[in-house]
Write a protein that holds these residues in place. Structure first.
Motif, PDB file in Angstrom:
ATOM      1  N   VAL A 134       0.846  -1.184   0.000  1.00  0.00           N
ATOM      2  CA  VAL A 134       0.000   0.000   0.000  1.00  0.00           C
ATOM      3  C   VAL A 134       0.888   1.243   0.000  1.00  0.00           C
ATOM      4  CG1 VAL A 134      -1.672   1.352   1.350  1.00  0.00           C
ATOM      5  CG2 VAL A 134      -1.898  -1.146   1.217  1.00  0.00           C
ATOM      6  N   GLY A 135       0.483   2.263  -0.722  1.00  0.00           N
ATOM      7  CA  GLY A 135       1.146   3.556  -0.654  1.00  0.00           C
ATOM      8  C   GLY A 135       0.438   4.400   0.402  1.00  0.00           C
ATOM      9  N   LEU A 136       1.116   4.674   1.516  1.00  0.00           N
ATOM     10  CA  LEU A 136       0.552   5.469   2.602  1.00  0.00           C
ATOM     11  C   LEU A 136       0.946   6.923   2.386  1.00  0.00           C
ATOM     12  CD1 LEU A 136      -0.756   5.897   5.400  1.00  0.00           C
ATOM     13  CD2 LEU A 136       1.447   5.235   6.415  1.00  0.00           C
ATOM     14  N   SER A 137      -0.031   7.774   2.114  1.00  0.00           N
ATOM     15  CA  SER A 137       0.221   9.183   1.813  1.00  0.00           C
ATOM     16  C   SER A 137      -0.108  10.045   3.033  1.00  0.00           C
ATOM     17  CB  SER A 137      -0.631   9.615   0.610  1.00  0.00           C
ATOM     18  OG  SER A 137      -0.524  11.007   0.403  1.00  0.00           O
ATOM     19  N   LEU A 138       0.921  10.678   3.585  1.00  0.00           N
ATOM     20  CA  LEU A 138       0.773  11.622   4.694  1.00  0.00           C
ATOM     21  C   LEU A 138       1.369  12.945   4.230  1.00  0.00           C
ATOM     22  CD1 LEU A 138       1.911   9.320   7.655  1.00  0.00           C
ATOM     23  CD2 LEU A 138      -0.408   9.703   6.811  1.00  0.00           C
ATOM     24  N   VAL A 139       0.695  13.570   3.305  1.00  0.00           N
ATOM     25  CA  VAL A 139       1.201  14.770   2.648  1.00  0.00           C
ATOM     26  C   VAL A 139       0.649  16.006   3.359  1.00  0.00           C
ATOM     27  CG1 VAL A 139       1.181  16.090   0.498  1.00  0.00           C
ATOM     28  CG2 VAL A 139       1.527  13.620   0.443  1.00  0.00           C
ATOM     29  N   ALA A 140       1.555  16.836   3.857  1.00  0.00           N
ATOM     30  CA  ALA A 140       1.185  18.080   4.548  1.00  0.00           C
ATOM     31  C   ALA A 140       0.211  17.823   5.698  1.00  0.00           C
ATOM     32  CB  ALA A 140       0.607  19.093   3.566  1.00  0.00           C
ATOM     33  N   LEU A 141       0.429  16.746   6.428  1.00  0.00           N
ATOM     34  CA  LEU A 141      -0.452  16.393   7.538  1.00  0.00           C
ATOM     35  C   LEU A 141       0.228  16.478   8.894  1.00  0.00           C
ATOM     36  CD1 LEU A 141      -3.018  15.079   8.810  1.00  0.00           C
ATOM     37  CD2 LEU A 141      -1.904  12.862   8.390  1.00  0.00           C
ATOM     38  N   LEU A 142       1.431  15.907   9.012  1.00  0.00           N
ATOM     39  CA  LEU A 142       2.012  15.669  10.331  1.00  0.00           C
ATOM     40  C   LEU A 142       2.382  16.935  11.078  1.00  0.00           C
ATOM     41  CD1 LEU A 142       4.139  12.555   9.401  1.00  0.00           C
ATOM     42  CD2 LEU A 142       1.996  12.604  10.685  1.00  0.00           C
ATOM     43  N   HIS A 143       2.541  18.068  10.366  1.00  0.00           N
ATOM     44  CA  HIS A 143       2.825  19.305  11.100  1.00  0.00           C
ATOM     45  C   HIS A 143       1.600  19.829  11.844  1.00  0.00           C
ATOM     46  CE1 HIS A 143       2.570  20.473   6.637  1.00  0.00           C
ATOM     47  NE2 HIS A 143       1.383  20.789   7.136  1.00  0.00           N
ATOM     48  N   PHE A 144       0.444  19.181  11.675  1.00  0.00           N
ATOM     49  CA  PHE A 144      -0.744  19.527  12.460  1.00  0.00           C
ATOM     50  C   PHE A 144      -0.891  18.637  13.699  1.00  0.00           C
ATOM     51  CE2 PHE A 144      -1.999  21.038   8.166  1.00  0.00           C
ATOM     52  CZ  PHE A 144      -2.181  22.378   8.477  1.00  0.00           C
ATOM     53  N   LEU A 145       0.078  17.746  13.934  1.00  0.00           N
ATOM     54  CA  LEU A 145       0.028  16.841  15.083  1.00  0.00           C
ATOM     55  C   LEU A 145       1.231  17.064  15.991  1.00  0.00           C
ATOM     56  CD1 LEU A 145      -0.938  13.443  13.391  1.00  0.00           C
ATOM     57  CD2 LEU A 145      -2.461  15.110  14.458  1.00  0.00           C
ATOM     58  N   PRO A 146       1.026  17.088  17.309  1.00  0.00           N
ATOM     59  CA  PRO A 146       2.165  17.176  18.235  1.00  0.00           C
ATOM     60  C   PRO A 146       2.981  15.897  18.202  1.00  0.00           C
ATOM     61  CG  PRO A 146       0.141  16.802  19.445  1.00  0.00           C
ATOM     62  CD  PRO A 146      -0.259  17.028  18.015  1.00  0.00           C
ATOM     63  N   ASP A 147       4.174  15.952  18.765  1.00  0.00           N
ATOM     64  CA  ASP A 147       5.099  14.824  18.677  1.00  0.00           C
ATOM     65  C   ASP A 147       4.502  13.508  19.149  1.00  0.00           C
ATOM     66  OD1 ASP A 147       7.012  16.493  17.667  1.00  0.00           O
ATOM     67  OD2 ASP A 147       8.255  16.552  19.468  1.00  0.00           O
ATOM     68  N   ASP A 148       3.805  13.521  20.299  1.00  0.00           N
ATOM     69  CA  ASP A 148       3.338  12.256  20.862  1.00  0.00           C
ATOM     70  C   ASP A 148       2.363  11.551  19.932  1.00  0.00           C
ATOM     71  OD1 ASP A 148       1.508  14.281  21.286  1.00  0.00           O
ATOM     72  OD2 ASP A 148       0.829  13.544  23.232  1.00  0.00           O
ATOM     73  N   HIS A 149       1.537  12.303  19.218  1.00  0.00           N
ATOM     74  CA  HIS A 149       0.607  11.683  18.265  1.00  0.00           C
ATOM     75  C   HIS A 149       1.280  11.407  16.921  1.00  0.00           C
ATOM     76  CE1 HIS A 149      -2.924  11.875  20.730  1.00  0.00           C
ATOM     77  NE2 HIS A 149      -2.806  13.173  20.916  1.00  0.00           N
TER      78      HIS A 149
END
Length: 250
Positions: A134-149
């Motif tokens: 599977v291609g897991l796309s996390l594009v421009a997403l993770l900067h909206f989550l704090p480190d622990d999440h």
């Protein structure tokens, strides 16, 4: 706001106002959004055409902007399957625009939160064969989550996927232009939106245990640039304001 930067029409006055505040401090602010979108297109084409991936899980989909991920994938293989995920009810209202799959393939939309990867995987398995890559796309997403999440969610999502799967990731950074980035952070945070930036080393941690494909984790516009059918070519240099990379699960 992302849709507004891209020149889309599916945004609201409050989005436009906030985006214009960002653009006052970063006149080239549309460039990174366009470059990010173009990176996603190139990464999906790479996975379908060169890596043989035929399934995609796109988390943090946002309001649909054509061409969508499934349109890129199915233009090469009409049988490609795509599951879109977002937690925003506004995106749900627009989800029908995502579901126009080819007859041979399939698309689905899941309203879920990136901080709950187990639920995402459970629902995605209804459309995707998780025993296959599977291609897991996390594009421009993770900067909206704090480190622990952020780090925990990526680890758990990747763990649920078959060997040969790929992680496609882009992430905002202050490495190139700290002043402009600080201005953008203030606008988002003043509007009640959590947003953070991470360094190259911090973003590279998301790829722990994976094999980065060439050219590695680089400024977004420099990830495999070249002739492209994208209507707007990626922006090069410091105006990218983000890193991008693609890695394989061994």
């Amino acid at each position: 706001m992302y849709d507004y930067y891209l020149g889309g029409k599916d945004n609201y006055p409050v989005d436009a106002e906030a985006a214009e505040l960002v653009l006052r401090g970063i006149p080239h602010g549309r460039g990174p959004a366009l470059a990010n979108r173009a990176f996603m297109h190139r990464a999906v084409r790479f996975l379908v055409q060169e890596a043989g991936v035929r399934q995609f899980l796109d988390i943090g989909t946002g309001i649909p902007t054509q061409p969508n991920l499934h349109e890129i994938a199915q233009s090469t293989d009409p049988a490609a399957r795509v599951v879109y995920v977002d937690n925003d009810p506004i995106v749900l209202a627009h989800a029908r625009a995502l579901l126009h799959s080819t007859p041979e393939g399939s698309t689905d939309y899941v309203q879920a939160d990136a901080r709950d990867p187990d639920s995402i995987i459970e629902v995605a398995a209804r459309t995707l064969d998780l025993s296959q890559p599977v291609g897991l796309s996390l594009v421009a997403l993770l900067h909206f989550l704090p480190d622990d999440h952020a780090y925990d969610s990526v680890r758990r999502l990747v763990a649920a996927l078959a060997p040969g799967s790929y992680l496609v990731l882009s992430h905002t950074t202050a490495d190139f232009d700290p002043h402009s980035t600080a201005h953008a952070l203030k606008v988002y945070r003043d509007g009640g939106v959590f947003l953070t930036v991470r360094s190259h080393a911090e973003i590279n941690w998301f790829f722990t245990g994976l094999e980065l494909t060439a050219p590695g984790l680089v400024p977004g516009g420099k990830w495999r640039p070249g002739p492209s059918p994208d209507p707007v070519p990626p922006t090069a240099g410091p105006t990218d304001l983000f890193y991008a990379g693609v890695a394989r699960k061994p």
